[in-house]
Design a protein around this motif. Structure first.
Motif, PDB file in Angstrom:
ATOM      1  N   SER A 157      70.485 -55.077  18.108  1.00 19.10           N
ATOM      2  CA  SER A 157      70.004 -56.136  19.001  1.00 19.10           C
ATOM      3  C   SER A 157      69.110 -55.621  20.124  1.00 19.10           C
ATOM      4  N   GLU A 158      69.022 -54.283  20.283  1.00 17.51           N
ATOM      5  CA  GLU A 158      68.327 -53.744  21.470  1.00 17.51           C
ATOM      6  C   GLU A 158      66.825 -54.016  21.485  1.00 17.51           C
ATOM      7  N   ARG A 159      66.285 -54.381  20.330  1.00 19.76           N
ATOM      8  CA  ARG A 159      64.850 -54.695  20.297  1.00 19.76           C
ATOM      9  C   ARG A 159      64.562 -56.139  20.711  1.00 19.76           C
ATOM     10  N   PHE A 160      65.625 -56.906  20.950  1.00 18.39           N
ATOM     11  CA  PHE A 160      65.420 -58.342  21.169  1.00 18.39           C
ATOM     12  C   PHE A 160      66.074 -58.817  22.458  1.00 18.39           C
ATOM     13  N   LEU A 161      65.628 -59.981  22.910  1.00 20.86           N
ATOM     14  CA  LEU A 161      66.306 -60.668  23.999  1.00 20.86           C
ATOM     15  C   LEU A 161      67.381 -61.547  23.368  1.00 20.86           C
ATOM     16  N   VAL A 162      68.624 -61.317  23.738  1.00 20.98           N
ATOM     17  CA  VAL A 162      69.728 -62.064  23.124  1.00 20.98           C
ATOM     18  C   VAL A 162      70.768 -62.449  24.175  1.00 20.98           C
ATOM     19  N   GLY A 163      71.591 -63.414  23.818  1.00 22.34           N
ATOM     20  CA  GLY A 163      72.683 -63.827  24.693  1.00 22.34           C
ATOM     21  C   GLY A 163      73.993 -63.256  24.190  1.00 22.34           C
TER      22      GLY A 163
END
Lengths: 301, 391
Positions: free
Chosen positions: B40-46
């Motif tokens: 997930s570190e490549r993305f903006l996530v909740g």
């Protein structure tokens, strides 16, 4: 809660598709059986056929034939699947685990969700009505059927209920640690048209119930029959999976010897019940005890 | 038959309980940020900023299952707190999830592919049905358990199924909602569809490029009046309407005219016996994908004509929590009714040119909110609407 079955279609390891009475061709499965596939081209467009996994092909074809045999368009669709579109799920796992570049093919992901089955049916039939997907392990068919019966109770006139599951080789690795069964993993789809009482030429589903912490099958059956005001002496046939009390019903048939192992196979038992030559004033009880502690009961008249 | 909401529970990147969600919605603070896991570190996530062990520890869970199951247990437990199990109140659990225990399976399967070894026993968490059975076990409920899996509309459909089971007399009280953990499977899936926004998502904005994913769970307890007479539960709101309709257009995209969405919105209003002017707030699905927001806007315009109620998408707070979204947003809808707030549609600058619709851009206190309409739309053209209202 009851409804009549006006049409029922199964595709699986039995030669059941297009048969007037599926009992006539019924054979206990060997260890190496395969899906007896109809000519899918008749029912599915070539473009879809190339993309569709076995579970989608089976379900879509069965659903399409049900609609062909039912005058009214369905005003509700309720599908049960225990493990969903496993082949595409595994394919997409492999896709992203082995991916090196920045782009991934989305096809397997798109077709991996459980409701791909019901969604594809709505698209193929151009159907805009209620569209539901239930998944509850070994009770997936029963929960979809309960929803279908609820739809009829609410006034819907023509409801498609179905169950579909597919085997992948990987599943066999789960035995015996996670899954205990003497039967090989198989694939199958059964779809049926439900209509309100009074329209039927075949049989009626009287009631269906599910039990999640079943410790006493005999008692659960007794209560279920009592709730439906059915005397246990009038149960002519019991179609069962798993361990059940030997005392119930005049005749007992283990349906898993015909379906093999998939966790929505109670739908095929429903087809067996529909085609069974039943005496007047008698009943068929489907007892799904595939998994210990989980019990599905379906009463057919 | 009237159906009452007597409990709410929530966990997501903006809070571990309902109060924290409410505070964050008022403070207009998004929980979406750079992911903290390799996938997930490549993305903006909740992401919920707690590990599985921390979840079990902090919320004293008996269950140790998939993250989807754990998140579900946390929210369902909060919703059900203060409720007692009784023989004469038939209680069920109906929960939505998209991928169930995939967060567990994908780790084992990767290991199996890479070096041929995996812990077979972990796969027992895989099936979607298990997450709901775990919630039932956590709450001590042994009655009806049902899992709905219709992608992003799963929780809304679970709420609908619960309402119908109560109305038919089959159940008295049901814990309904949904749960989904972020998994590499899901992130890769949405990546393959190329509908991520690399920046913060901007629902209903002309410049919107796609969604940010999130994880979490949202549950509500619904009861019949007869059940409340026995349980003595306090009602927070009423569940008045529900509907599901099929777009029958495309496996992943919504129809340009929002036909399925129009059907589900208008049918839910029919079930609730409400007119367009009775709706004071729409909590939109609003994923911020170009396709969804335009299609949903058109559906809203078709049903409400010139008099469009205040509307917003809360996805820019939580990210798109998929099968949990309808559960979390049902909780937000109850909060809106209880406290009289319209929640902000964060990151909005310019209306979509084609529709000119402007959402509520700041969290706003209003005198009263009588009815909230909440949309959830999923893959497979699965469109659902629920309506929650004041008592």
């Amino acid at each position: 809660m009851s409804a009549v079955i006006t049409s029922i279609v199964s595709i699986g390891h039995q030669d059941s598709f297009g048969k007037e009475n599926i009992w006539e061709t019924l054979q206990p499965l060997g260890t190496q059986s395969e899906v007896v596939a109809p000519d899918y081209k008749t029912y599915i467009s070539p473009a879809s056929l190339r993309r569709f996994s076995p579970v989608l092909r089976m379900a879509l074809t069965a659903a399409q034939v049900c609609q062909n045999e039912t005058v009214l368009p369905f005003d509700a669709i309720s599908v049960g699947t225990s493990l969903g579109c496993l082949k595409d799920t595994e394919r997409f796992l492999q896709t992203f685990i082995t991916a090196t570049g920045d782009t991934l093919s989305p096809t397997a992901f798109i077709q991996s969700t459980h409701n791909t089955i019901a969604g594809a049916i709505s698209m193929a039939l151009g159907n805009h009505s209620y569209n539901m997907t239930h998944t509850q392990n070994s009770l997936s068919f029963e929960t979809a059927l309960i929803d279908g019966l609820l739809c009829i109770q609410e006034g819907k006139k023509s409801v498609l209920v179905g169950a579909a599951d597919e085997a992948i080789e990987f599943l066999e690795l789960l035995k015996p640690q996670v899954i205990q069964s003497a039967f090989p993993f198989t694939s199958g789809a059964t779809f049926l048209s439900l209509q309100p009482e009074g329209n039927g030429t075949k049989k009626a589903v009287m009631d269906c119930s599910v039990h999640f912490n079943n410790t006493n099958t005999e008692e659960a059956i007794a209560t279920f029959l009592k709730n439906n005001q059915v005397d246990s002496d009038t149960i002519e046939l019991v179609l069962f999976a798993g361990e059940i009390p030997r005392t119930i019903g005049a005749k007992q048939v283990n349906y898993e010897q015909y379906t093999g192992l998939y966790y929505s196979s109670a739908a095929f038992a429903c087809h067996l019940a529909t085609d069974y030559a039943l005496s007047k004033e008698k009943y068929i009880l489907i007892v799904n005890h595939q998994v210990n502690g989980k019990l599905g009961l379906t009463l057919i008249r | 038959m009237e159906i009452f909401v007597t409990g709410i529970g929530a966990i997501s990147c903006i809070g571990n309980n309902v109060q924290e969600h409410f505070d964050t919605l008022i403070a207009e603070r998004s929980g979406i940020k750079k992911g903290s896991h390799p996938h997930s570190e490549r993305f903006l996530v909740g992401e919920v900023p707690l590990t599985n062990e921390e979840l079990i520890d902090r919320f004293q869970l008996k269950i140790n299952g998939s993250r989807t199951g754990l998140l579900g247990c946390v929210a369902a437990k909060e919703a059900f707190s203060g409720h007692l199990l009784r023989e004469d109140i038939r209680t069920g659990v109906i929960s939505g999830t998209s991928v169930g225990g995939m967060d567990v399976s994908e780790i084992q399967y990767r290991s199996y592919m890479n070096n041929g070894t995996h812990d077979i026993s972990k796969y027992k968490e895989h099936s979607s049905g298990n997450s709901s059975e775990e919630i039932a076990l956590e709450l001590g409920i042994d009655g009806f358990v049902n899992t709905i899996s219709t992608a992003c509309s799963s929780a809304a459909n679970a709420i609908m199924m619960g309402a119908r089971m109560i109305r038919s007399g089959a159940l008295d009280r049901v814990i309904v909602g949904g749960t989904d953990a972020l998994s590499e499977f899901t992130i890769s899936g949405f990546r393959s569809l190329m509908i991520f926004d690399e920046e913060w998502c901007r629902p209903f904005d002309e410049s919107r490029k796609g969604l940010n994913l999130g994880e979490g769970a949202g549950f509500i307890v619904i009861e019949s009046a007869a059940s409340i007479e026995k349980s003595g539960s306090t009602s927070l709101a009423r569940l008045k309407g529900w509907s599901n309709a099929s777009d029958a257009y495309h496996q992943t995209a919504s129809s340009p005219d929002g036909y399925g969405a129009t059907l589900s919105i208008s049918e839910a209003m029919k079930v609730a016996n409400l007119k367009p002017e009775d709706i004071d707030y729409i909590n939109a699905h609003g994923t911020a994908t170009p396709n969804n927001d335009l299609s949903e806007s058109k559906a809203i315009m078709q049903v409400f004509g010139e008099q469009i109620p205040p509307f917003s998408s809360t996805k820019a707070f939580t990210g798109h929590t998929l099968a949990a979204a309808g559960g979390l947003e049902a909780v937000f809808s109850v909060l809106a009714i209880q406290h009289g707030y319209l929640f902000a549609n964060l990151n909005h600058r310019n209306a979509i040119e084609e529709t000119k619709l402007v959402p509520v851009t700041r969290t706003t206190k209003v005198e009263t909110i009588r009815n909230v309409l909440s949309n959830s739309f999923g893959f497979g053209g699965n469109n659902s609407t629920i309506i929650l209202g004041e008592l």
